[in-house]
Structure formats: structure tokens, C-alpha cells
Write an enzyme that holds these catalytic residues in place. Structure first.
Site, PDB file in Angstrom:
ATOM      1  N   LYS A 163       7.974  -2.726  -1.225  1.00  0.00           N
ATOM      2  CA  LYS A 163       7.850  -3.879  -2.056  1.00  0.00           C
ATOM      3  C   LYS A 163       6.800  -3.595  -3.361  1.00  0.00           C
ATOM      4  O   LYS A 163       7.103  -3.842  -4.291  1.00  0.00           O
ATOM      5  CB  LYS A 163       6.991  -5.098  -1.114  1.00  0.00           C
ATOM      6  CG  LYS A 163       6.568  -6.365  -1.840  1.00  0.00           C
ATOM      7  CD  LYS A 163       7.870  -6.864  -2.453  1.00  0.00           C
ATOM      8  CE  LYS A 163       7.486  -8.232  -3.009  1.00  0.00           C
ATOM      9  NZ  LYS A 163       8.692  -8.829  -3.688  1.00  0.00           N
ATOM     10  N   CYS A 168       3.379   2.446   1.602  1.00  0.00           N
ATOM     11  CA  CYS A 168       2.772   2.325   2.892  1.00  0.00           C
ATOM     12  C   CYS A 168       1.873   1.272   3.201  1.00  0.00           C
ATOM     13  O   CYS A 168       1.370   0.921   2.329  1.00  0.00           O
ATOM     14  CB  CYS A 168       2.205   3.737   3.385  1.00  0.00           C
ATOM     15  SG  CYS A 168       3.136   5.017   2.467  1.00  0.00           S
TER      16      CYS A 168
END
Length: 611
Positions: free
Chosen positions: A606, A2
Site C-alpha cells: 500500500k 512492511c
């Protein structure tokens, strides 16, 4: 995973929050939201499922204007990706929280808070935090003190930011297992989970350390460590240009980052090569003394970094004779480990904030390893700060979720580590180090030659347009390259892909081979190429279609059902780095043909900062 952004200023901060979220989109997310203390003295929020662009559309209809606010991109862990589960979460319209991480004891806390009369409107663990803070505020009255008290009851990982209508002059934040950074301005200050979110407003940053609490006001920042002591943290100035967050002439960040590999490999080598040898001191002033003691190596990493570690095992054992084990961090951290004597603990992470890798490093410190070395791309990361020695890759910010340039620079760094240990212990065969140093100097040119095959690879990618399954094969140090190729293809094209050592073909995978299952392999001209040719014949005999990236001297010829892409010649040791390039290009072009979101593939993030 997040993303968090916060701001307090004398100007309207909503555009800053939105721009920050856009810069964090590369991390992966499924919803976004913003909360602002508006000019009428109310906490207001807007949340949307989907991209930040959807949030912008919502704000266009009902603008939020204010000088204090927090924002978030969420990647679902507890509760589905719905507007109700999106952050920020409120309690009584008085307190707002955004949170990265996982609260492991959220269920008992939820039941306790329900007993106190709190009504939950989401399935998230985060809502527990905001109600707990609201409850603490009723008796404590100060937001910072309430947060200090509340975090004592939170078990798990969190990076969180809080604002309150009762004290609209501050953002308070806490870090435990999930990164946070403060951005310093003139008469304004900022907060984010990644400095990339704030580079449009500042180039001065303070990185919170594990257990830190922060109180951020417009003209001041106060920090407390895990013991509650007032502390000062170093202010770091960032100098790299903002072009890293711009695609430039490229259609996608991934393609841009693939093409940056010659230059970032060159940067990773700069200052680390002498005339005929690796400069061991580039690992740190104590490196030579440490390397002399190493008798075993344990490498721990996740995902693409794990594949880099697998290549390093071949290098360490073949070049130096030092035994090496490689393990996935999420497995290593939860098993009973038998530590080998004089064992160097090596971690690999692009971000330096990968939760499982960090936890494995912290466990290793209790297990009696000789020392720790981090291969990392972020100088200010937790992994770097907590490791004894570091070799920084110089890949620059990597925006695409699918790692490309970080992987090749990790391989370069791991080869430098291998040569450094071998040099200090005089384990390298005569002339090997000088030969490999010379090849490393020429590596950026070889990578450029591989990138020049882009159009050829793009043409080959058309074979995969209607396929749903693919097999990757490799032998020796090319097996991890095959694993990486399969991972890239499945990540961004959503084609099911598996990788096997080519010698394992008859032990199961051959049953899957038919005309609908293309088989991709890499074939440098080495002592295993003749055995690989036999494996390829087995595939063709079953009607399988072959895509072979082969050295010009390997003697593999194109024919019916066999598509050969000629590769520039390179020595066997460096071949895993070179042969990675066409597999990245293949995955990219297949994903474009499939019409997927190349830079932000579904369900992926990521930087995996939670378990």
C-alpha cells in the site's frame, strides 16, 4: 510497505501485537513474525511465511506470553520470502530487531561483523542491524546508547524497533526515512509504523520526526532528535471512528472504498468553496500571496498519484495558461533538474510517506523552487510536515492496496489548486470559476449516479473472464484516466493492461488488437469525441471487442463487438473524476471473477516507504 508493531505493558501483549499486524495487512507483505520477552525471562519468537493467520496458527500451538514484544510483517527486498528471512531477527538470543527500509551499506557491515565472529542466518539487510547492536552492547551496556551509536553507521532508510533480554523494561526505536508512531496508554505504551495498528488500544499518538531516537517504557517515553538533544514532540489525539478498518456490508475493502467516494469527495470540498469561488485561504494564510507569484508548476508523484498529477497538468494549462510539468518521483530525484522561474513544487501522496516523493521534496528544497504544496491524505505525515502548504484530502483510511477514493479526492484537491491559482492571478475566463464551483457541489451526486451502474459494469466484466491482455484508450485529460484504469486492472486482476492516447493507436498498439484483446475507452461528449469514434472504428475493423463508457450525448451506439455503458452527463473539466468510477468497478469485478486477492494483490504494498 512492511509493518511494525511493539508493546510494553503489565498485561500479555501478544494479542495486541497480532491485532496490530492484522490492521497493517493492507500494506502488503509476504511473511510475519513476533518476538516476546516471556515470563521466564527469555526472548522467544514465532515466524511464518504467508498471512498473519498462519502466524496465529503457529502461536496457537506454542503460545508466547509476555509483557514486552515486537512484531512485523515483511515485504521482501533483500532475500526471498522465507521463514529464515522473516522478522524479528535475533542476535545470540539476546537482542531482537524489526526493521522497515533498506540498509544500503549492509554488505560491508556484514563482512565486518563476520570478521568479529557473528554468524548470519538470513539474506536480509536487517540482520546486520541486530548483530551490530549486539556488538555495541558488549562495550556500551545500555540499549538506548547502543542504538544511538549504531545508527551512525547505517546508511539508507530505516524505521526500527529493538528489544533486549538484558533490559526488558523498554523498546528502543529509530526513524530515518521510514515512519514510526508511538501510542500512549495508561501504564502501557506502544509503537507502530502506522497509527492504524494501534487504534484498538489508544487514541493518543506521538509521531517521530526524521532522525529521532525513542526509548519507550511502560510509564514513560523519551525522545532525542538527530543532534542527540532531548526533545518533546506533540501528542496528537485521533478522533475518527474505527469503522474505517471494517468492511461492513461489503465483500472487500476496495468495493467499500469505491462506494465511499461521494461522501469523501463531499468532505474534501467542505469549507473550501464560497458562493461562486474557491476559498484560497483553505490552503493556508499565505496561499494567496504565494499563488500570485506562480509562473510554472512542477508536479511529482508515484503510481496512481502520478496519474492524478497528469490530469492536473491539463487543467492548469487549459484553465490558467500556466505551464506544468509532471514527473514520476523516482525519476525526478535522480536527474539534473532545470528549475523554471517562479516554479511551484507540488507533491501528491495518499500516505505522505512515499519514499521517492519525500526524497524528491527534500531535493526540491535545495534546487530553488518557489515553494512547496502537498496534496495528501494523512495530516500527520512526513510530506505534510515538510511542505510549505498542504491541501488535505478527506478520504479517510484507505485499506485496499489499489487506490480508489484517494485518487478521486486528489483530483478534487488539484482542481481546487488550479482554480485557486487562476483566481488569484485573474487568469480564469469569465464565469468559469462560478460554473466549476457549481459543478463541484453537484459532483457527489454525479458520482452516486455512476456507482448506480455497478450491476451493468459487473455484467460487462464477464467479457474479461478468460482474457489475458487489455488495451485502454483515452484522449486529452481522459488519457491519464485510461492509464489509471489499466493500472487498476493489472494490479488486482493480474491481466496485462496498457493504456495509450487514442491518437497513438496507429503508431504501434493497433498491431496487438484482435478478438482476444478487448479495448476499453472512455468517451465524454467533448470536442475530441468524433476523433475518438474514428479510433474505435479502427479497433472494430481488426476484430477487437470494445467496451465504451460513453456520455449519453456522445452518439456512440452499441452493436456487435461494441458494448456501451451510458454515463451521466458532466462538464468536460470534471469528467476525468466521474469516468474513473466505472473503470474502478470494472477492475474490481474482473478481479473477483479471476479469484484474486482483491485487497492485497500479490507483490504489491500500500505505502511504498522504500525505493
Amino acid at each position: 510497505m512492511c509493518g511494525i508493531v511493539g508493546a510494553i505493558a503489565e498485561r500479555n501483549i501478544t494479542p495486541i501485537l497480532i491485532e496490530g499486524l492484522k490492521r497493517l495487512e493492507y500494506r502488503g507483505y509476504d511473511s510475519a513474525g513476533v518476538a516476546v520477552f516471556d515470563n521466564e525471562g527469555r526472548l522467544q519468537r514465532c515466524r511464518r511465511v504467508g498471512k498473519v493467520a498462519s502466524l496465529e496458527e503457529g502461536l496457537a500451538g506454542t503460545p508466547l506470553l509476555g509483557r514486552l514484544g515486537i512484531a512485523h510483517t515483511r515485504w521482501a527486498t533483500h532475500g526471498a520470502p522465507t521463514e529464515g528471512n522473516a522478522h524479528p531477527h535475533f542476535s545470540s538470543d539476546e537482542v531482537a530487531v524489526v526493521h522497515n527500509g533498506i540498509i544500503e551499506n549492509h554488505e560491508p557491515l556484514r563482512e565486518r561483523l563476520k570478521g568479529l565472529g557473528y554468524v548470519f542466518t538470513s539474506q536480509t539487510d536487517t540482520e546486520v542491524i541486530v548483530h551490530l547492536l549486539h556488538h555495541k552492547l558488549q562495550s556500551i551496556g545500555d540499549l538506548t546508547l547502543a542504538l544511538k551509536d549504531a545508527v551512525k553507521e547505517l546508511h539508507g532508510a530505516y524505521g526500527l524497533a529493538v528489544i533486549s533480554a538484558a533490559q526488558p523494561d523498554r523498546i528502543v526505536a529509530a526513524r530515518s526515512g521510514s515512519p514510526l508512531v508511538i501510542g500512549l496508554g495508561l501504564g502501557e505504551n506502544f509503537l507502530a509504523s502506522d497509527q492504524l495498528a494501534l487504534r484498538q488500544v489508544t487514541d493518543r499518538f506521538i509521531y517521530l520526526e526524521e532522525g529521532d531516537i525513542a526509548e519507550i517504557r511502560r510509564d514513560s517515553v523519551r525522545l532525542w532528535d538527530v543532534q542527540g538533544n532531548d526533545v518533546q514532540r506533540e501528542t496528537v489525539q485521533y478522533h475518527e471512528g474505527a469503522e474505517a478498518a471494517d468492511k461492513g456490508e461489503y465483500r472487500h475493502f476496495m468495493l467499500k472504498e469505491i462506494h465511499e467516494q461521494p461522501s469523501v469527495v463531499q468532505r474534501t470540498l467542505e469549507g473550501r468553496l464560497g458562493q461562486n469561488q474557491v476559498l484560497v485561504e483553505s490552503f493556508g494564510p499565505q496561499a494567496a500571496e504565494l499563488f500570485a507569484k506562480v509562473r510554472n508548476v512542477q508536479i511529482v508523484a508515484c503510481g496512481t498519484s502520478y496519474h492524478a498529477g497528469m490530469v492536473a497538468r491539463y487543467w492548469l494549462e487549459s484553465l490558467t495558461g500556466i505551464p506544468c510539468q509532471v514527473e514520476v518521483a523516482s525519476e525526478f530525484r535522480y536527474r539534473k533538474v532545470a528549475v523554471q522561474p517562479d516554479c511551484l513544487f507540488v507533491t501528491i501522496s495518499q500516505s505522505g510517506e512515499t519514499a521517492d516523493t519525500l526524497a524528491a521534496l527534500r531535493n526540491a528544497k535545495e534546487l530553488g523552487f518557489l515553494s512547496s504544496v502537498a496534496i495528501c491524505n494523512v495530516a500527520t505525515s512526513s510530506l505534510v510536515r515538510e511542505s510549505d502548504l498542504t491541501l488535505l484530502t478527506q478520504a479517510g483510511p484507505e485499506i485496499g492496496v489499489a487506490s480508489t477514493k484517494a485518487f478521486t479526492t486528489q483530483l478534487v484537491a488539484l482542481l481546487l489548486l488550479t482554480l485557486g491559482i487562476g483566481q488569484v492571478q485573474k487568469r480564469l475566463a469569465d464565469g468559469v470559476e462560478a460554473e466549476l464551483v457549481d459543478e463541484l457541489r453537484r459532483l457527489p451526486t454525479r458520482l452516486g449516479e455512476a456507482l448506480a451502474m455497478n450491476r451493468t459494469v459487473e455484467k460487462v466484466s464477464e467479457l474479461f473472464a478468460e482474457k489475458h491482455h487489455t488495451l485502454f484508450l483515452g484522449r486529452g485529460a481522459q488519457f491519464p484516466v485510461a492509464l489509471e484504469g489499466a493500472l487498476k486492472l493489472k494490479e488486482i486482476s493480474y491481466i496485462h493492461a496498457e493504456a495509450y492516447p487514442a491518437g497513438e493507436l496507429k503508431h504501434g498498439p493497433l498491431a496487438l488488437v484482435d478478438s482476444d484483446m478487448p479495448v476499453v475507452t472512455v468517451a465524454p461528449n467533448n470536442e475530441l469525441v468524433e476523433k475518438l469514434k474514428s479510433n474505435l472504428q479502427e479497433v472494430r475493423a481488426r476484430g477487437g471487442e470494445l467496451v465504451v463508457f460513453a456520455d449519453e450525448g456522445a452518439g456512440i451506439e452499441a452493436g456487435e463487438g461494441t458494448h456501451v455503458v451510458g454515463m451521466p452527463h458532466i462538464g468536460d473539466v470534471l469528467s476525468p473524476i466521474l469516468y474513473t468510477i466505472p473503470l474502478q468497478l470494472l477492475s474490481y469485478h474482473v478481479a473477483v471473477l479471476k479469484g484474486t486477492d482483491v485487497d492485497q494483490p500479490r507483490n504489491l504494498a500500500k505505502s511504498v516507504t522504500v525505493e
